[in-house]
Design a protein around this motif. Structure first.
Motif, mmCIF file in Angstrom:
data_model
loop_
_atom_site.group_PDB
_atom_site.id
_atom_site.type_symbol
_atom_site.label_atom_id
_atom_site.label_comp_id
_atom_site.label_asym_id
_atom_site.label_seq_id
_atom_site.Cartn_x
_atom_site.Cartn_y
_atom_site.Cartn_z
ATOM 1 N N ALA A 168 -6.105 5.416 1.189
ATOM 2 C CA ALA A 168 -6.101 6.847 0.775
ATOM 3 C C ALA A 168 -5.486 6.925 -0.462
ATOM 4 C CB ALA A 168 -5.419 7.577 1.858
ATOM 5 N N ASP B 104 -13.980 8.729 4.685
ATOM 6 C CA ASP B 104 -12.813 9.478 5.809
ATOM 7 C C ASP B 104 -12.429 8.144 6.703
ATOM 8 O OD1 ASP B 104 -12.036 10.970 3.473
ATOM 9 O OD2 ASP B 104 -12.325 12.463 4.129
ATOM 10 N N GLY B 105 -13.735 7.801 7.264
ATOM 11 C CA GLY B 105 -13.412 6.695 8.241
ATOM 12 C C GLY B 105 -12.773 5.626 7.956
ATOM 13 N N VAL C 97 -11.796 5.011 4.590
ATOM 14 C CA VAL C 97 -10.562 5.259 4.305
ATOM 15 C C VAL C 97 -9.363 5.085 5.302
ATOM 16 C CG1 VAL C 97 -8.914 6.194 3.064
ATOM 17 C CG2 VAL C 97 -11.509 6.233 1.925
ATOM 18 N N ALA C 98 -9.806 6.056 6.346
ATOM 19 C CA ALA C 98 -8.505 5.607 7.229
ATOM 20 C C ALA C 98 -8.067 4.457 7.797
ATOM 21 C CB ALA C 98 -8.670 6.582 8.251
ATOM 22 N N ARG C 99 -9.141 3.854 8.396
ATOM 23 C CA ARG C 99 -8.737 2.425 8.714
ATOM 24 C C ARG C 99 -8.723 1.307 8.180
ATOM 25 N NH1 ARG C 99 -14.481 2.275 11.276
ATOM 26 N NH2 ARG C 99 -12.880 3.509 12.447
ATOM 27 N N PHE C 100 -8.767 1.427 6.768
ATOM 28 C CA PHE C 100 -8.687 0.347 5.929
ATOM 29 C C PHE C 100 -7.448 1.076 4.851
ATOM 30 C CE2 PHE C 100 -12.472 -0.581 6.984
ATOM 31 C CZ PHE C 100 -12.181 -2.093 8.292
ATOM 32 N N GLY C 101 -6.543 2.307 5.217
ATOM 33 C CA GLY C 101 -5.493 2.698 4.360
ATOM 34 C C GLY C 101 -5.483 2.909 2.749
ATOM 35 N N THR D 117 -15.963 6.223 13.677
ATOM 36 C CA THR D 117 -15.642 6.825 14.052
ATOM 37 C C THR D 117 -16.586 8.489 14.134
ATOM 38 O OG1 THR D 117 -14.111 6.608 11.896
ATOM 39 C CG2 THR D 117 -13.750 8.576 12.229
ATOM 40 N N SER E 144 -11.164 11.151 1.083
ATOM 41 C CA SER E 144 -9.525 10.663 0.474
ATOM 42 C C SER E 144 -9.731 9.422 -0.353
ATOM 43 C CB SER E 144 -9.137 10.641 1.641
ATOM 44 O OG SER E 144 -8.766 10.648 2.924
#
Lengths: 440, 447
Positions: free
Chosen positions: A60, A51-52, A54-58, A232, A90
């Motif tokens: 989702a 998830d970290g 996914v968030a860092r690289f958009g 993260t 995500s």
């Protein structure tokens, strides 16, 4: 898009496969066993790590080509650990995943597998990783109890079942706990390493120097924000729990040896990695895939090599396999060890690093064991583990490969295009995994 | 969000008691929902003289299939009242306002809206006109205090020649987006508003950055901007990364872990927005901290850290974010002030310094020639009592009082602050510049 006037170059297949790009990574801080992450499962940690990333690289809701990860200490219920983690993350639920396991080489092997599929054009993107917990370890039934219960399960009549159950004994209540022991020698990894260290005459002081440097380098990397886009936080932990920024050779010298016997014992809790919990993951892709998303390319995966040694008969030390993998890589790439700008040697123990370096410097070893005309030679220590390694960060077995690939890719990128880095990870069972990265 | 008091007065006994004693009874406020109409019920639109804005509003509402009426019919309950007093010139002209609004006040639905429209006193011609234009503010604020059941009253002041820029503000005030905005004055001036292709996604195609996005109001801002169509870069300190990742993944944006006080924070945000998302259109400076102490006990580190995060970081980041290669022309900067920056607060000299400073920054930036030429708007929200993890830690009695000391008799929600910010972020709000809108339910503090 292809048009009639400009045929796509990919249709004319080129002989050399494309190189997989290392786009970035993510890990959670590593925690000392039986501490902050005691109640976090491998799946919890791997999911949080994904998830970290996914968030860092958009990413989702997006589907990546494949997610490949593993764990060394694994519950039987986690047979589909990586896929289950993907489903909890995500990422799009249509993202395929599979588990791999090569002891401490798991994380790096996973990255090599993903990189190879990208190179072959079978996938355009992938995530490689690993997770391990020494706290939430699988405890199995006592072997005798297990056999008795299985026998009762096989019984066809109540009488047969009752008879089978008469095999129950009070001592079968003692569970089977996973141990850090080589099955074929009964020796712990530390005991094995102590034998090799003694053989190579590695001093206590040299080991403590490696350990102190690991802590100091890792602390400096944190202080300059190096991990801001590599890590993260998880469960309130924002830095590796094992890190001691004020570590020094003097302080480490006070510790008593824990592996090896007698006055010559040199391996302490300070220069051996502690049991740790954590997870790490790396995002890989083709250059095109990265460019379409405006994602950075830090480095490319150039090559990889595994090796294994016969440690069971005592012919070679348990953790010496990387020493054997290197010459094959160097020959294939037409390189010398000294050509690398950065070198990451996983610090299973400080003595592992020192024995490996000593072997490469030894004319005798390089000639007799590696079949080389000349020794591989000395490594400039200023290139070694420049942002700290496992002695400071900790070593959740399968997570170490992901930690190193992401950190090295970033460090190489900082050095500038073309900089090359070497990764060496030793593994249980007398194995070793190596890889070469080159800054984009 | 219901406090203990709100829960009690909703119970059968509490309801009876509150009614008998004349105690305030908070209601559930009408908030934005994608499938809900712009206004809940028919809208009475009236005005003085030619009433140019009223004509505009009628067209706007009719295009939305909202029922527009000229007077209250027996038995109907209105969703809103819009009165155009732009042509008011003498105190006698205010009679139109009284005679229009007074009969509607007992015929309003819950969470109804009263929107008064006037001209800016700064553009007034003569003493009487200036006075009467200012009168509208007093009337509107008083109506806000008279209204019950979640209804609000706000004033829109339209500069001469700026009538075309009023739509996004009227929509905002009539809609559920302005649930907790009450007793406010919003100025509409020069600027060329661009109507969105779809009012359900007014930020479609835009790239926004929100600092302090891990939790609370910041996370809500990210969610609302994404809901309205923007791609959101979520920024917070590395130590808040776990919650930040949750926000970013929830809104389908990206997480950028950095400390806004870092010297290169602006450059890193800009690089991220441009390389990942192709540019930057909206900047929301939301990151903020509190380090409360009475001034008598205040040490230099508490003092400096609050000013550093809440004010200095914005000044420093803006040098890059608003530079020539920074935010796109026609972009929007939104700052987050606080009621403490307006009214002051015991134990918060440092915080009030930073939040009042933010207002000073809005004043200067919104009148800056270079930024005006580029069509960049700069506005701020000033939240009052908002229900967050932070206010949940406030002692019980203080918290209950904080909730009740406003015209809506309840605390606001993070989404209420976020909605106002999203409204400032619209290209349709290009004529909305230099405003500090309190999202406070018309709090008594600093009013």
């Amino acid at each position: 898009m292809a048009t009639r006037s400009t045929p796509r170059s990919t249709q004319q297949s080129s002989s050399a496969p494309r190189r997989a790009a290392v786009i970035g990574g993510n890990r959670i801080p590593f925690a000392r066993a039986n501490s902050t992450y005691s109640h976090a499962s491998n799946q919890d940690m791997l999911t949080a790590t994904l998830d970290g990333l996914v968030a860092r690289f958009g990413l989702a809701g997006e589907q990546v080509g494949e997610v490949v990860a593993g764990a060394v200490l694994k519950h039987s219920r986690d047979f589909n650990l990586t896929r289950e983690s993907v489903l909890g993350s995500s990422l799009a639920p249509t993202t395929p995943a599979y588990d791999v396991q090569q002891a401490c080489g798991t994380g790096l092997e996973a990255a090599i597998l993903v990189a190879n599929k990208i190179a072959l054009g079978q996938i355009d993107s992938g995530i490689a990783g690993g997770t391990d917990t020494a706290s939430d370890a699988p405890i199995a039934l006592n072997e005798g109890l297990r056999q008795t219960l299985l026998a009762a399960n096989r019984a066809k009549t109540p009488v047969q079942r009752a008879k089978a159950l008469t095999g129950l004994r009070p001592n079968q209540l003692v569970p089977s706990i996973p141990q850090n022991v080589e099955p074929r020698t009964g020796l712990s990894m530390g005991e094995h390493m102590a034998q090799t260290a003694k053989q190579w005459g590695v001093s206590r002081e040299a080991q403590d120097e490696i350990a102190a440097a690991s802590h100091q380098h890792l602390a400096a990397a944190y202080d300059r924000g190096f991990f801001d886009d590599l890590l993260t936080p998880f469960k309130g932990l924002t830095r590796d729990q094992n890190l001691r920024p004020d570590s020094s050779v003097e302080k480490l010298a006070k510790l008593n040896p824990v592996f090896g016997k007698g006055p010559d014992a040199t391996m302490t809790a300070g220069n051996s990695t502690p049991l740790t919990d954590g997870a790490a993951a790396v995002l890989l892709g083709s250059d095109e895939w990265a460019a379409e998303r405006g994602l950075p390319v830090l480095a490319h995966v150039v090559d990889a090599q595994t090796a294994a040694v016969d440690y069971v008969t005592g012919h070679e030390g348990l953790l010496m396999a990387p020493a054997y993998a290197l010459p094959k890589l160097l020959e294939r790439q037409g390189m010398k060890l000294q050509d690398f700008d950065l070198v990451e040697i996983h610090e299973a123990f400080a003595s592992t690093v020192l024995c490996t370096l000593a072997a490469w410097e030894s004319e005798e070893f390089c000639r007799d064991r590696l079949g080389l005309d000349a020794p591989i030679g000395e490594l400039d220590r200023s290139k070694l583990n420049v942002n700290g390694s496992s002695l400071a960060a900790g070593h959740p077995f399968a997570a170490t490969g992901g930690r190193i690939v992401a950190s090295l890719a970033k460090a190489l990128h900082e050095k500038g295009s073309g900089a090359r880095g070497l990764i060496s990870v030793c593994a249980a069972g007398g194995q070793g995994v190596m890889a070469i990265l080159e800054a984009a | 969000m219901a406090g203990v008091y709100a829960g009690f007065v909703s119970s059968p006994i509490g309801k009876k008691l509150a009614t008998q004693l004349g105690l305030p009874r908070p209601v559930r406020l009408r908030r934005y929902a994608a499938d809900a109409p712009l206004v809940d019920g028919p809208v009475l639109v009236a005005g003085l003289g030619s009433a140019p804005i009223a004509a505009r509003v009628r067209d706007l509402l009719k295009a939305q299939d909202v029922d527009v009426v000229g007077e209250v019919a027996q038995g109907t309950k209105l969703g809103a009242v819009v009165v155009d007093l732009t042509e008011a010139a003498t105190p006698a002209d205010l009679e139109v306002l009284r005679s229009t609004v007074a009969p509607t006040l007992r015929s309003l639905r819950p969470s109804a809206r009263v929107v008064v429209v006037g001209r800016d006193p700064r553009d007034a011609d003569g003493f009487a006109q200036s006075a009467v234009r200012r009168s509208l503010e007093g009337i509107t604020r008083s109506i806000g205090k008279e209204l019950r059941a979640g209804a609000t009253a706000n004033l829109v002041l339209v500069r001469d020649g700026a009538d075309g820029g009023v739509d996004s503000t009227v929509r905002f005030l009539l809609s559920g987006r302005s649930a907790y905005v009450d007793g406010q004055v919003i100025r509409v001036g020069e600027g060329t508003p661009a109507e969105p292709a779809d009012w359900a996604e007014p930020l479609a195609g835009k790239v926004a950055v929100v600092t302090g996005a891990a939790r609370g109001i910041g996370a809500s801002i990210a969610e609302v901007l994404a809901r309205d169509g923007a791609t959101v870069v979520c920024v917070d300190v590395p130590s808040a990364g776990e919650a930040l990742a949750r926000t970013a993944n929830k809104v389908g944006g990206t997480a950028l872990q950095l400390d806004v006080t870092a010297a290169d924070a602006g450059r890193r945000i800009l690089e991220h927005a441009q390389s990942r998302h192709g540019g930057l259109d909206i900047v929301v400076h939301n990151a903020g901290i509190t380090r409360d102490k009475l001034l008598a006990n205040m040490d230099d580190s508490r003092w400096a850290s609050v000013l550093s995060v809440n004010l200095e970081s914005i000044l420093r980041m803006n040098e890059t974010l608003l530079g020539d290669n920074g935010i796109r022309d026609g972009g929007h900067v939104v700052l987050v002030s606080s009621i403490a920056g307006i009214a002051g607060n015991r134990g918060q000299t440092n915080y009030a310094a930073s939040k009042a400073g933010v207002i000073g920054l809005v004043d200067a930036m919104s009148t800056d020639e270079r930024l005006r030429k580029r069509g960049i708007t700069v506005n701020a929200v000033a939240p009052g009592f908002i229900e967050t993890e932070m206010t949940a830690k406030v002692p019980f009695a203080t918290r209950e009082v904080g909730r009740l000391l406003n015209s809506l008799s309840q605390g606001g929600l993070p989404i209420d602050v976020a909605e106002t910010i999203a409204y400032f972020g619209q290209d349709a709000s290009a004529a909305v510049n230099g405003n500090v809108v309190r999202v406070c339910g018309q709090s008594l503090l600093g009013a």
